[in-house]
Scaffold this motif. Structure first.
Motif, PDB file in Angstrom:
ATOM      1  N   PHE A   2       0.843  -1.192   0.000  1.00  0.00           N
ATOM      2  CA  PHE A   2       0.000   0.000   0.000  1.00  0.00           C
ATOM      3  C   PHE A   2       0.881   1.246   0.000  1.00  0.00           C
ATOM      4  O   PHE A   2       1.828   1.329   0.774  1.00  0.00           O
ATOM      5  N   PHE A  22      -6.685   0.695  -2.827  1.00  0.00           N
ATOM      6  CA  PHE A  22      -6.438  -0.107  -1.631  1.00  0.00           C
ATOM      7  C   PHE A  22      -7.394  -1.286  -1.497  1.00  0.00           C
ATOM      8  O   PHE A  22      -7.126  -2.227  -0.766  1.00  0.00           O
ATOM      9  N   GLY A 107      -1.232   4.857   2.461  1.00  0.00           N
ATOM     10  CA  GLY A 107      -0.692   3.512   2.364  1.00  0.00           C
ATOM     11  C   GLY A 107       0.674   3.480   3.011  1.00  0.00           C
ATOM     12  O   GLY A 107       1.508   4.344   2.754  1.00  0.00           O
ATOM     13  N   ILE A 112      -2.858   0.193   5.840  1.00  0.00           N
ATOM     14  CA  ILE A 112      -3.249   1.572   5.561  1.00  0.00           C
ATOM     15  C   ILE A 112      -3.499   2.249   6.902  1.00  0.00           C
ATOM     16  O   ILE A 112      -3.739   1.579   7.923  1.00  0.00           O
TER      17      ILE A 112
END
Length: 143
Positions: A2, A22, A107, A112
């Motif tokens: 991410f 994501f 990210g 995240i």
């Protein structure tokens, strides 16, 4: 992996859109919990399982290990993406991270993070000033 920074808003029901980039990495259902620095951490199930195993291996006889494990697991919950790519953030997690309206979703490699816009801007500004010093201090990591 991410990476990136996205700006979104929480709606009146406490839902936030997860950036499309994501969603695939997180999967339909994933785990969200209290993070460090007053943000939320979200992990795909596979990453959460690995992290869970590491935390389980910490010695329960150490007070700091117990405190961190309690903090981390007591705030954790599984969330699911709806058809619009949103998740419902539980009220206790919104309160913890001071999430009211405007948010930043970033990210960070295997997870995240969800930040209030104000906290992220403050954190970024203070970190940006010391970025070169931080880079110099981790030079031994062979980056």
């Amino acid at each position: 992996m991410f990476m990136g920074e996205y700006r979104h808003s929480i709606d009146e029901k406490g839902r936030i859109i997860v950036p499309a980039k994501f969603r695939e990495g997180l999967g339909h259902a994933f785990v969200i919990t209290r993070g460090l620095d007053s943000c939320l951490f979200a992990y795909p199930r596979s990453e959460w399982t690995q992290l869970e195993q590491k935390l389980k291996a910490l010695p329960f006889t150490k007070a700091d290990a117990r405190k961190f494990t309690r903090f981390f697991f007591s705030g954790a919950c599984e969330v699911e993406l709806d058809k619009q790519g949103r998740i419902l953030l539980p009220a206790n997690l919104r309160d913890f991270a001071k999430l009211e309206k405007d948010c930043v979703i970033i990210g960070v490699s295997t997870r995240i993070e969800i930040w209030s816009k104000e906290l992220w801007e403050d954190y970024y500004a203070s970190s940006e000033e010391s970025f070169n010093e931080i880079a110099e201090s981790i030079v031994d990591l062979d980056l």
